[in-house]
Design a protein around this motif. Structure first.
Motif, PDB file in Angstrom:
ATOM      1  N   ARG A 188      -0.522   4.669   7.137  1.00 43.02           N
ATOM      2  CA  ARG A 188       0.188   3.404   6.717  1.00 43.02           C
ATOM      3  C   ARG A 188       0.420   2.616   7.540  1.00 43.02           C
ATOM      4  NH1 ARG A 188       3.308   8.534   5.618  1.00 43.02           N
ATOM      5  NH2 ARG A 188       3.962   8.555   7.794  1.00 43.02           N
ATOM      6  N   ILE A 189      -0.146   2.722   8.620  1.00 49.00           N
ATOM      7  CA  ILE A 189      -0.669   1.657   9.040  1.00 49.00           C
ATOM      8  C   ILE A 189      -1.589   0.881   8.599  1.00 49.00           C
ATOM      9  CG2 ILE A 189      -1.358   0.584  11.394  1.00 49.00           C
ATOM     10  CD1 ILE A 189      -1.138   3.713  12.316  1.00 49.00           C
ATOM     11  N   LEU A 190      -2.435   0.710   8.128  1.00 46.95           N
ATOM     12  CA  LEU A 190      -3.249  -0.523   7.090  1.00 46.95           C
ATOM     13  C   LEU A 190      -3.021  -0.911   6.038  1.00 46.95           C
ATOM     14  CD1 LEU A 190      -6.548   2.683   7.405  1.00 46.95           C
ATOM     15  CD2 LEU A 190      -6.744   0.499   8.801  1.00 46.95           C
ATOM     16  N   ALA A 191      -3.951  -2.003   5.965  1.00 48.07           N
ATOM     17  CA  ALA A 191      -3.202  -2.852   4.949  1.00 48.07           C
ATOM     18  C   ALA A 191      -3.998  -2.517   3.557  1.00 48.07           C
ATOM     19  CB  ALA A 191      -3.421  -4.238   5.135  1.00 48.07           C
ATOM     20  N   GLY A 192      -3.669  -1.994   2.280  1.00 49.53           N
ATOM     21  CA  GLY A 192      -3.657  -1.397   1.380  1.00 49.53           C
ATOM     22  C   GLY A 192      -4.164   0.187   1.491  1.00 49.53           C
ATOM     23  N   PRO A 193      -4.977   0.804   0.478  1.00 52.44           N
ATOM     24  CA  PRO A 193      -5.419   2.384   0.529  1.00 52.44           C
ATOM     25  C   PRO A 193      -6.393   2.157   1.674  1.00 52.44           C
ATOM     26  CG  PRO A 193      -5.774   0.742  -1.292  1.00 52.44           C
ATOM     27  CD  PRO A 193      -5.385  -0.313  -0.890  1.00 52.44           C
ATOM     28  N   ALA A 194      -6.291   3.632   2.396  1.00 55.55           N
ATOM     29  CA  ALA A 194      -6.475   4.095   3.278  1.00 55.55           C
ATOM     30  C   ALA A 194      -8.789   4.495   3.328  1.00 55.55           C
ATOM     31  CB  ALA A 194      -6.169   4.905   4.366  1.00 55.55           C
ATOM     32  N   VAL A 195      -8.419   4.513   2.285  1.00 56.35           N
ATOM     33  CA  VAL A 195     -10.013   5.575   1.574  1.00 56.35           C
ATOM     34  C   VAL A 195     -10.610   4.210   1.665  1.00 56.35           C
ATOM     35  CG1 VAL A 195     -11.295   7.287  -0.239  1.00 56.35           C
ATOM     36  CG2 VAL A 195      -8.975   7.646   0.883  1.00 56.35           C
ATOM     37  N   GLY A 196     -11.591   3.678   1.852  1.00 52.33           N
ATOM     38  CA  GLY A 196     -12.823   2.810   1.330  1.00 52.33           C
ATOM     39  C   GLY A 196     -12.779   1.369   2.568  1.00 52.33           C
TER      40      GLY A 196
END
Length: 324
Positions: free
Chosen positions: A227-235
């Motif tokens: 949730r901290i990452l901007a956008g989807p985490a996978v990749g």
């Protein structure tokens, strides 16, 4: 009644809840004091009256003054209100503990954790690596073991009272400044630890054997970190460095999977918010202190002795700090 109630309440926790002798003693003293104190006042008032009046025609009339009646009613209303508030608070506490203590994966009675720390033995890094390699190879062959893995102690779940002090890595997100490194919990996980803990894969994939060769190139994170990452985490790509290192020593890893946030089925000091976790398929520096996680087909306690025998065959000098 208290002992029986605690046995019932501890069932979903998979851990016993003991009775504190000090709490029992204070409860008995408080009950005795309130019984004497609140029973003594009406007894004194009644003993000061004349029994003949109570046996005569006036016996049918209440001898309480209007002020006393209003006070009695106020006390009764206050007692009921406080009791309801206490019951509501107790129910909320029990509901919160049950919500936080139930593991999202392997039940506590089917999970065995054996903790090791080889640092006091002053072993060479190669010896430490050989011990954990042999332990990870022999543990799945033990009777009634369905899955086995290695990880830093308490790094797999969110535990009661756990903070980020168990971290072994520094992490930088793409938008972080060089001096704004983060310190999530987690770190190296080996073998089939996610399956042993019964963790749920939300998106992406698990680690493969190819991922475990050499320096980590990929990572798996939990939902809090995702949730901290901007956008989807996978990749997405993050930078990793050993704890205490600067960003110029970090290297990039690509997130390949997201796992659900789970709670360790043990009762610790307090409930903490689920921290962000980042897991790596291979260590980035020697890991002398790791824990062996075993998922068993039957009661986990039955596997404790075979684990002790396995450790004794691999390295008789290595003690098991904790097992259960």
């Amino acid at each position: 009644i208290a002992w029986w109630s605690l046995q019932l309440a501890s069932t979903p926790l998979a851990e016993p809840i003991p009775i504190d002798p000090l709490v029992v003693a204070l409860t008995i003293l408080t009950a005795a004091f309130t019984t004497v104190a609140f029973g003594l006042a009406p007894a004194i008032r009644l003993s000061a009256g004349q029994p003949s009046l109570s046996l005569g025609a006036a016996a049918g009339r209440s001898d309480a003054l209007p002020q006393q009646s209003r006070m009695r009613r106020a006390l009764m209303i206050g007692q009921v209100a406080l009791s309801l508030g206490l019951l509501a608070t107790a129910w909320q506490l029990v509901a919160t503990v049950r919500l936080q203590a139930v593991s999202a994966g392997t039940p506590g009675d089917h999970l065995l954790i054996a903790r090791f720390d080889l640092q006091p033995l002053n072993l060479a890094p190669a010896e430490t690596e050989i011990f954990y390699r042999d332990l990870l190879a022999g543990a799945p062959r033990l009777p009634n073991v369905e899955a086995a893995g290695l990880a830093r102690h308490s790094a797999v779940w969110t535990t009661f009272g756990q903070t980020a002090t168990s971290s072994s890595i520094e992490v930088w997100l793409p938008e972080d400044a060089p001096d704004a490194g983060r310190r999530p919990t987690g770190g190296y996980v080996g073998g089939d630890v996610f399956n042993a803990a019964g963790l749920r894969l939300v998106s992406g994939r698990w680690f493969t054997d190819a991922d475990r060769q050499g320096r980590p190139q990929v990572a798996v994170v939990n939902e809090t970190a995702a949730r901290i990452l901007a956008g989807p985490a996978v990749g997405n790509t993050i930078r990793i460095a050993p704890q205490g290192q600067k960003m110029d020593a970090a290297f990039e890893v690509r997130i390949v999977g997201v796992i659900g946030t789970a709670i360790e089925p043990r009762l610790e000091q307090k409930v903490g918010a689920p921290p962000a976790k980042v897991y790596l398929p291979s260590p980035i520096e020697p890991e002398p202190a790791l824990a062996l996680y075993l998922r068993t087909g039957g009661m986990a306690t039955a596997v404790a002795q075979p684990v002790r025998e396995l450790v004794s065959r691999i390295a008789p000098r290595v003690p098991i700090l904790e097992i259960g």
